[in-house]
Design a protein around this motif. Structure first.
Motif, short mmCIF file in Angstrom:
data_model
loop_
_atom_site.label_atom_id
_atom_site.label_comp_id
_atom_site.label_asym_id
_atom_site.label_seq_id
_atom_site.Cartn_x
_atom_site.Cartn_y
_atom_site.Cartn_z
N ASN A 201 0.84 -1.26 -0.06
CA ASN A 201 -0.03 -0.29 -0.20
C ASN A 201 0.74 1.36 -0.08
N PRO A 202 1.09 1.95 -1.27
CA PRO A 202 2.05 3.04 -1.25
C PRO A 202 1.51 4.26 -0.36
N LEU A 203 0.32 4.26 -0.07
CA LEU A 203 -0.34 5.48 0.65
C LEU A 203 0.20 5.38 2.08
N GLU A 204 0.57 4.14 2.76
CA GLU A 204 1.16 4.02 3.84
C GLU A 204 2.58 4.66 4.24
N ALA A 205 3.14 5.00 3.04
CA ALA A 205 4.50 5.80 3.11
C ALA A 205 4.51 7.00 3.98
N ASP A 206 5.43 7.29 4.88
CA ASP A 206 5.38 8.34 5.51
C ASP A 206 5.72 9.65 4.61
N PRO A 207 5.05 10.90 4.65
CA PRO A 207 5.22 11.93 3.83
C PRO A 207 6.67 12.53 3.93
N PRO A 208 7.31 12.92 2.67
CA PRO A 208 8.23 13.50 2.81
C PRO A 208 8.65 14.80 3.53
N ASP A 209 9.92 14.85 4.15
CA ASP A 209 10.02 16.35 5.04
C ASP A 209 10.48 17.21 3.81
N LEU A 210 9.66 18.16 3.57
CA LEU A 210 9.89 19.06 2.48
C LEU A 210 10.75 20.36 3.11
N SER A 211 10.68 20.47 4.40
CA SER A 211 11.55 21.64 4.95
C SER A 211 13.00 21.24 5.08
N ARG A 212 13.64 20.40 4.68
CA ARG A 212 15.18 20.11 4.85
C ARG A 212 15.80 20.85 3.82
N GLY A 213 17.10 21.22 4.13
CA GLY A 213 17.66 21.98 3.00
C GLY A 213 18.62 21.20 2.13
N LEU A 214 19.46 21.59 1.18
CA LEU A 214 19.81 20.65 -0.01
C LEU A 214 20.72 19.78 0.66
N VAL A 215 21.49 19.91 1.69
CA VAL A 215 22.57 18.79 1.96
C VAL A 215 21.75 17.74 2.48
N ASP A 216 20.67 17.84 3.47
CA ASP A 216 20.43 16.78 4.03
C ASP A 216 18.75 16.48 3.58
N ARG A 217 18.54 16.85 2.49
CA ARG A 217 17.11 16.47 1.88
C ARG A 217 17.17 14.94 1.39
N PRO A 218 16.36 14.01 1.87
CA PRO A 218 16.42 12.90 1.23
C PRO A 218 16.08 12.60 -0.08
N ILE A 219 16.90 11.82 -0.71
CA ILE A 219 16.52 11.76 -2.18
C ILE A 219 15.52 10.46 -2.34
N GLY A 220 14.43 10.83 -2.76
CA GLY A 220 13.18 9.91 -2.59
C GLY A 220 12.09 10.15 -2.04
N GLY A 221 10.90 9.41 -2.01
CA GLY A 221 9.72 9.68 -1.27
C GLY A 221 8.95 10.57 -1.85
N LEU A 222 9.37 11.21 -3.27
CA LEU A 222 8.46 12.37 -3.69
C LEU A 222 7.47 11.84 -4.59
N GLY A 223 7.40 10.38 -5.24
CA GLY A 223 6.31 9.94 -6.03
C GLY A 223 5.16 10.03 -5.59
N VAL A 224 4.97 9.27 -4.28
CA VAL A 224 3.75 9.24 -3.83
C VAL A 224 3.12 10.55 -3.34
N PHE A 225 4.07 11.28 -2.93
CA PHE A 225 3.61 12.65 -2.38
C PHE A 225 2.90 13.54 -3.67
N LEU A 226 3.72 13.31 -4.86
CA LEU A 226 3.16 13.99 -6.22
C LEU A 226 1.83 13.49 -6.47
N VAL A 227 1.69 12.29 -6.43
CA VAL A 227 0.30 11.48 -6.69
C VAL A 227 -0.73 12.15 -5.94
N ARG A 228 -0.38 12.07 -4.46
CA ARG A 228 -1.33 12.72 -3.49
C ARG A 228 -1.89 13.97 -3.90
#
Lengths: 110, 143
Positions: free
Chosen positions: B86-113
């Motif tokens: 169930n992709p909808l169970e994924a934790d929402p990405p933290d969009l407040s992080r800066g460039l250095v510590d912004r995790p790569i990934g997790g954006l796909g489900v966020f965009l879909v929603r």
């Protein structure tokens, strides 16, 4: 997707056109890595002709920017519009990159 | 209305055919042409997730079905026969992080929603089924 590089004095300009999706996004990252390996500090991505980008493309932009930041370089985005601009805005990635309307404006900052 | 269906392997290679297929539905439903690329994006993000998480390392089929769901609205259902995912169970990405510590990934489900209305997941027999309405209703924030 097509990527057309132009070497500038202090940067490389990559003109990216077409659609960047899960199938081809890695080509952009690989193109950037080749220039970075050869000592390029700043990559200017001209995205005026980019019609589409999905999360796989966003990962590549982020990954390249992180690599360049670690060598005091930068990935500069120009000409973002349409869906690509919307996804950069929705994900708040837009605030993590230097963004300019035109490549001339970007080149002038280097 | 009887839905239209297309079944293909869960792979990036199937994307152009799925995109063309669902666009036919979008045209028939009278969805504005400038929404089509958003619809492509939603399909790509969901199908890539299915290929990567529901099926890897083996592969399998995905069935995409659509039906008109009101004026200028399309209901799309994406079903696979992979493990429970169930992709909808994924934790929402933290969009407040800066460039250095912004995790790569997790954006796909966020965009879909962010781009669809009323997305939901159900497990039915041996299938994962994700269904959503497109486009996002006017005035709805989605995120």
């Amino acid at each position: 997707m097509n990527i057309e590089p132009t070497q500038l004095e202090k940067a490389v300009l990559l003109k990216v056109t077409g659609r960047m999706d899960a199938e081809n996004a890695h080509e952009f990252e690989e193109a950037c890595e080749r220039w970075i390996t050869h000592g390029t500090k700043h990559v200017i991505a001209d995205l005026d002709g980019l019609q589409y980008v999905s999360s796989m493309g966003l990962r590549c932009f982020l990954s390249v920017a992180q690599k360049l930041q670690s060598t005091s370089g930068s990935l500069i985005l120009c000409g973002l519009h349409g869906l690509p601009r919307q996804v950069f805005e929705m994900t708040r990635l837009i605030g993590l990159f230097p963004v300019f309307e035109t490549t001339l404006q970007a080149i002038a900052t280097l | 209305m009887e839905p239209s269906r297309l079944t293909l392997p869960a792979s990036a290679v199937s994307m152009p055919a799925f995109t063309r297929f669902v666009r036919q539905g979008a045209i028939a439903a009278g969805i504005a042409e400038d929404e089509f690329e958003k619809l492509d994006l939603v399909l790509e993000e969901i199908l890539i997730n299915v290929a990567r998480y529901a099926y890897t390392p083996q592969t399998g089929a995905v069935e995409v079905a659509y039906a008109q769901a009101g004026p200028h609205k399309l209901r799309v259902e994406i079903a696979d026969f992979g493990r429970v995912f169930n992709p909808l169970e994924a934790d929402p990405p933290d969009l407040s992080r800066g460039l250095v510590d912004r995790p790569i990934g997790g954006l796909g489900v966020f965009l879909v929603r962010s781009l669809v209305d009323s997305i939901d997941y159900r497990r039915e027999e041996n299938r994962n089924i994700l269904s959503f309405t497109f486009p996002m209703a006017a005035g709805s924030s989605g995120v």
